[in-house]
Design a protein around this motif. Structure first.
Motif, PDB file in Angstrom:
ATOM      1  N   PHE A 168       0.876  -1.176   0.000  1.00 42.29           N
ATOM      2  CA  PHE A 168       0.000   0.000   0.000  1.00 42.29           C
ATOM      3  C   PHE A 168       0.905   1.216   0.000  1.00 42.29           C
ATOM      4  CE2 PHE A 168      -2.149  -3.422   2.123  1.00 42.29           C
ATOM      5  CZ  PHE A 168      -3.368  -3.444   1.473  1.00 42.29           C
ATOM      6  N   LYS A 169       0.855   1.937  -1.093  1.00 41.64           N
ATOM      7  CA  LYS A 169       1.773   3.062  -1.225  1.00 41.64           C
ATOM      8  C   LYS A 169       1.119   4.285  -0.621  1.00 41.64           C
ATOM      9  CE  LYS A 169       5.517   4.610  -3.482  1.00 41.64           C
ATOM     10  NZ  LYS A 169       5.846   5.494  -2.373  1.00 41.64           N
ATOM     11  N   ALA A 170       1.942   5.114   0.023  1.00 42.72           N
ATOM     12  CA  ALA A 170       1.421   6.375   0.550  1.00 42.72           C
ATOM     13  C   ALA A 170       0.881   7.207  -0.602  1.00 42.72           C
ATOM     14  CB  ALA A 170       2.521   7.124   1.265  1.00 42.72           C
ATOM     15  N   LYS A 171      -0.250   7.844  -0.360  1.00 46.15           N
ATOM     16  CA  LYS A 171      -0.858   8.624  -1.452  1.00 46.15           C
ATOM     17  C   LYS A 171      -0.088   9.922  -1.633  1.00 46.15           C
ATOM     18  CE  LYS A 171      -5.270   6.706  -0.336  1.00 46.15           C
ATOM     19  NZ  LYS A 171      -5.284   6.445   1.110  1.00 46.15           N
ATOM     20  N   THR A 216       6.477  11.381  -2.652  1.00 42.91           N
ATOM     21  CA  THR A 216       6.090  10.388  -1.657  1.00 42.91           C
ATOM     22  C   THR A 216       6.745  10.665  -0.329  1.00 42.91           C
ATOM     23  OG1 THR A 216       6.784   9.028  -3.476  1.00 42.91           O
ATOM     24  CG2 THR A 216       5.531   7.976  -1.750  1.00 42.91           C
ATOM     25  N   SER A 227       4.610  11.492   2.985  1.00 43.13           N
ATOM     26  CA  SER A 227       4.578  10.537   4.090  1.00 43.13           C
ATOM     27  C   SER A 227       5.089  11.198   5.365  1.00 43.13           C
ATOM     28  CB  SER A 227       5.409   9.302   3.759  1.00 43.13           C
ATOM     29  OG  SER A 227       6.758   9.634   3.761  1.00 43.13           O
TER      30      SER A 227
END
Lengths: 707, 340
Positions: free
Chosen positions: A14-17, A29, A33
């Motif tokens: 799950f990648k940081a938006k 990113t 984050s």
């Protein structure tokens, strides 16, 4: 969020938006984050410290950070200080043997003890020391990154040459602003390459290869590597040197074949045992004027973890970190756990609700019970504030005096038989923190009474030196004057032996008068008579008894454990407090985690976790109730079996328990019972209690025993 | 609770002979339930402790704030205790890690590799496009990235002691990942012997803070994979695969297999029967005109062997013997069905 179970893969990302568009995805990113992290984090922390109003929470969080940072800094300094001598010796050895004269490889064997986790700290210090003073070409290897000789050679060469590159970069950096990122010279892959590369190096400093954990390398690999290095040292004049870290006392001869060990010119070095370091650490962190101290229970816990489990300072410090954190998080009255300079300010800021919390502290409640006249403190906030301030200041100065008194006592009792209060200062301190037994004190006084004048003098002198070294507060200033007085009197006694000491040589003659022969019985009668007579007290005896009575009255008073003092809960982590504030059980779980016990407990006594009435076994541990979870029933049934378990019979017993309440006793097993049984057995297998067995049809093997 | 392990007990347990009855699951009406049947049966089963379990779960969820705080302070979280902790960790992820870099690793997944975890980090989080020569290099890259940059990621590992992670090398790698400053690990363990995997160095590297989260939740997801199947299903599968492979064989091959099976059933009660000797089988097959040379027979046997329907062994006197690795009753059932 999306599901995380799949039949085709085991990892889900799950990648940081990203927050805003426009920049490169990578940077975006990172920033987002971080931002998210900060804002969320503070919110979370605030509710964690919650229960009180916001200001108290912030204060506690700040204090925690401050205290931990200073503790961390101090401990790092202490550790690097303690390694100083060893580092110096090793680097001196390396630079002394820098010339290529001898054919054997100069090797420093550093015995570091079994506390493996601490070695990393030493080696990083060693690395930086060597880099700064001896040579930039240092390759640090550990057995984990060198599974084979090939890897080992590659890693060593890569690390040796990359140090050079880093240096070059730095130089280039000074010359021009633009740094051209140079790929690590992948061309250099063999020792032959290394030799050519080294011939181009300007400053010919030794090539140092550090093997961090000598015992973990395979013998063959190590031998090959040593022979290889020696070959190139002799043939290509590569000034290779070794530094090897050893955890146990295995000698090199045992590890290496004679053929190989003759290639090494070894010298052994020994680090200080970690227990010495621990003593030093405890003295510096908790006995000197630190804000937060450890209560007896936690101190004992940490020591047990250290002495009986890992001997590791880094684990010790990790636990200290957790304790500091928990103290400030869990204890609502920790807001006043600060240095004395901040105290007045903080007390002013306390709200009425906060003050009520301080009134709930056990030591204060006990105080009120014993002093009914001070009941007004419970209602009058103003009075309570000043009382609080005075008590805390008193406690703080008492703590200081206590530590110092421990030091004095350590000097006075050092080297006595039986090591009454412990050999090291740390032991003395902890003994009195827990509350030393009066028998030990009596014995100590006895031993002092029979000591000679010279002994007494040296003990007092040692105590005086300690006093001089530390800054003496008001309460203890008369200590040093009394001690000086005693010491001077003793000195006078030595210089001018007075009449008492002069008469003493005569005393044997008392019994045998000149020119007269006594028979046995007469002599006996005379001896008895003289024993009954009080011995004439000498001057020395007078001083001694004066000293002893001074100890009994003054020093003993200062050695009462600080955990008997009012409001000690604020400064001593892990004191006895109400269970919702108590951090000791939590810390105990961290020092001695017991996953296995938790599982066994849940299985054999599910009610202790579920808190239901239906499953409580009322003390009968082996009782099986049909209301218990299936897994527990199946587990309990399996503990009655031997090595192998018949699945069919097992299922029948399970069925019997489920059908106990029903009247019809048919052997038929309902499908739902069967399914539940299958489920439970599969779970038991996952937990590692059983495994399938081929020994007999439809049997499983039990993997545990006893319990 | 006090668990004192008495070493004598071990020897007592091992020395005693096994006294169990000879009854088998065949006495049941339906000896082998399929996975689907179990699942559907369990769906309708309601548990009498659901209320207490929910309370337990709520209690553990109150620790989440502390978890976050600990993670930020550089610690890692390890949850242990009876019951599946998947739901708990998932709850933690959805409530507190939403919108952050998260990698979920299902340790109970049988096909999981360390490489897969690495790739998830380098490709998914670090968005690194290059390739790596070895996993060691990849690990070093990850460590360096998380050391030098401020990037943060959360690694959630369900069953850190799962079938593909329960080895020293894998644990070493996981602990090194846990030691990286930007990488926060929340892991769960279930196996009772898990602590044996960690030595002092791994323990201090990973900086785990332990939480007892006994949930009593069923391990339905964890045991649903092939590797954690119990005996019941594994033999069922054996028979099922035999039937499938058998159906696709030629007539001659079927006959050969039946020959071996029959011989095995005839000799079932003899303890020193090792298998059908190869040369005897060859002569018998030639008599029945099933094969024309021992090469063709070998080719047939290899096919059985590849499907794990046959085991070829050598007896101490050097003869090659053939054995079918199936239970007697299953073999009987099979032979009866196909002996036309």
């Amino acid at each position: 969020m999306a599901t995380t179970s799949s039949f085709s893969k085991g990892c889900f990302v799950f990648k940081a938006k990203p927050e805003s568009s426009g920049k490169s995805p990578r940077k975006k990113t990172k920033k987002s984050s971080n931002l998210l992290h900060r804002s969320n984090g503070d919110l979370n922390a605030s509710s964690l410290f919650g229960k009180c109003d916001k200001s108290s929470m912030e204060i506690r969080q700040d204090s925690y950070k401050k205290i931990w940072m200073s503790t961390k800094k101090k401990s790092e300094d202490i550790i690097s200080d303690s390694h100083k001598q060893l580092l110096h010796d090793v680097s001196q050895f390396v630079s002394e043997n820098a010339d290529i004269g001898q054919s054997s490889i100069p090797t420093a064997l550093v015995a570091l003890g079994v506390n493996l986790p601490d070695h990393a700290a030493f080696f990083s210090l060693l690395d930086s020391t060597l880099n700064a003073h001896v040579s930039p070409f240092v390759a640090m290897l550990n057995s984990k990154e060198c599974p084979s000789l090939k890897n080992m050679v590659l890693k060593a060469i890569q690390k040796l040459t990359s140090c050079d590159l880093a240096d070059d970069d730095a130089e280039k950096d000074e010359e021009a602003d633009e740094i051209v990122p140079v790929k690590p010279s992948s061309k250099i892959k063999t020792f032959a390459n290394l030799a050519t590369w080294y011939s181009n190096v300007v400053i010919k400093t030794p090539l140092i290869i550090i093997l961090q954990d000598l015992e973990s390398f395979s013998t063959q690999q190590l031998q090959d590597f040593v022979l290889l290095c020696r070959e190139y040292r002799v043939r290509n004049k590569l000034p290779i040197q070794f530094i090897m870290g050893i955890a146990t006392t295995v000698t090199l001869q045992q590890q290496l074949h004679h053929r190989t060990s003759v290639c090494l010119a070894t010298k052994s070095f020994q680090s200080r045992p970690s227990i010495v370091l621990l003593n030093h650490l405890i003295e510096q962190l908790f006995m000197n004027s630190s804000v937060l101290k450890l209560g007896p229970r936690l101190m004992q816990l940490l020591l047990d973890g250290f002495l009986y489990h890992d001997l590791s300072l880094s684990s010790f410090l990790m636990r200290v970190h957790l304790i500091i954190m928990q103290h400030y998080i869990t204890l609502p009255v920790s807001s006043l756990c600060c240095s004395m300079s901040e105290l007045i300010d903080r007390i002013k800021k306390l709200s009425a609700a906060d003050l009520d919390l301080y009134r709930q502290v056990p030591s204060f409640m006990k105080f009120i019970e014993n002093n009914r006249s001070k009941v007004s403190l419970l209602t009058d906030d103003k009075e309570f504030r000043s009382f609080l301030q005075k008590s805390l200041e008193d406690l703080n100065s008492y703590s200081k005096d206590f530590s110092l008194s421990c030091r004095i006592l350590h000097c006075l009792s050092d080297g006595m038989p039986d090591a009454l209060f412990g050999k090291s200062l740390r032991e003395v301190y902890i003994n009195f923190l827990i509350g030393a037994e009066s028998e030990d004190w009596d014995r100590f006084i006895q031993l002092l009474n029979i000591s000679t004048s010279y002994e007494l003098q040296s003990r007092i002198q040692a105590a005086l030196t300690t006093l001089k070294e530390s800054d003496v507060s008001s309460a203890l200033s008369d200590f040093s004057t009394s001690l000086v007085l005693f010491s001077e009197e003793l000195k006078r006694l030595e210089q001018a032996p007075d009449t008492d000491t002069a008469t003493s040589p005569k005393s044997p003659n008392v019994f045998v008068p000149k020119g007269k022969k006594l028979d046995k019985f007469e002599l006996k009668a005379q001896l008895l008579a003289s024993a009954k007579q009080a011995r004439p007290t000498s001057k020395f005896d007078e001083i001694k008894s004066e000293f002893v009575s001074w100890l009994n009255s003054h020093l003993a008073r200062q050695l009462k454990s600080p955990t008997t003092i009012l409001f000690h809960e604020v400064f001593y982590a892990g004191s006895q407090v109400q269970s919702s504030w108590d951090i000791v059980p939590w810390i105990r779980r961290q020092v001695q985690p017991v996953p296995r016990v938790a599982i066994s407990k849940a299985l054999s006594d599910p009610a202790s976790y579920l808190g239901c009435n239906c499953c409580s076994s009322n003390g009968q541990g082996s009782q099986i109730l049909s209301t218990m979870p299936d897994l527990c029933i199946v587990y309990k049934l399996h503990t009655e079996c031997g090595r192998l378990i018949n699945l069919y019979d097992w299922m029948l017993s399970f069925n019997a328990i489920q059908q106990k309440d029903k009247d019809d006793e048919n052997e038929e097993i309902e499908p739902i019972i069967q399914a539940r049984f299958i489920r439970a057995v599969a779970q038991l297998q996952l937990l590692g209690f059983i495994q399938s067995s081929k020994r007999k049809t439809d049997h499983v093997a039990r993997l545990t025993w006893g319990v | 609770m006090d668990i004192t392990v008495n070493t004598e007990d071990y020897f007592l347990a091992q020395s005693s002979s096994v006294h169990t009855s000879d009854r088998t699951l065949n006495r049941l009406n339906n000896p082998r339930l399929s996975q689907e049947a179990v699942d559907s049966l369990m769906e309708n089963f309601d548990d009498c402790h659901s209320k207490e379990k929910i309370l337990l779960m709520k209690e553990y969820q109150q620790q989440f704030l502390q978890w976050i705080f600990l993670l930020r302070e550089g610690f890692n979280i390890l949850v242990y205790g009876l019951g599946s902790k998947r739901y708990l960790l998932d709850e933690f992820r959805t409530r507190f890690l939403d919108g952050k870099n998260v990698i979920v690793v299902n340790g109970y997944f049988p096909g999981l590799t360390i490489k897969e975890i690495f790739n998830s980090i380098t490709d998914g989080i670090l968005e690194h496009s290059g390739t790596f020569f070895s996993t060691v290099e990849q690990l070093e890259f990850i460590e360096q990235e998380f050391n030098s940059t401020k990037i943060e990621a959360y690694l959630i590992i369900h069953n850190m002691d799962g079938p593909s992670l329960q080895f020293s090398r894998e644990q070493e790698v996981l602990c090194r990942l846990a030691a990286a400053p930007g990488l926060h690990v929340v892991a769960s363990t279930d196996h009772i012997n898990t602590p044996l995997l960690w030595d002092q160095r791994k323990l201090s590297q990973s900086k785990f803070v332990y939480f007892d989260c006994t949930t009593f939740a069923p391990y339905s997801e964890e045991i649903s994979y092939e590797n954690s199947l119990l005996v019941q299903q594994s033999t069922t599968l054996g028979l099922a695969s035999l039937v499938h492979v058998f159906a696709s064989l030629t007539f001659n091959a079927k006959a050969i297999f039946i020959l071996i099976a029959q011989r095995q059933l005839e000799n079932n009660n003899e303890t020193n029967y090792h298998g059908f000797p190869f040369h005897e089988l060859y002569s018998e097959c030639r008599d029945r005109m099933l094969v024309n040379s021992d090469l063709t027979l070998r080719a047939q046997l290899t096919e059985f062997k590849d499907h794990k329907l046959l085991r070829i062994r050598r007896t101490p006197d050097g003869t090659e013997v053939l054995h079918i690795p199936l239970e007697k009753n299953q073999l009987e059932e099979f032979v009866q069905k196909h002996q036309e």
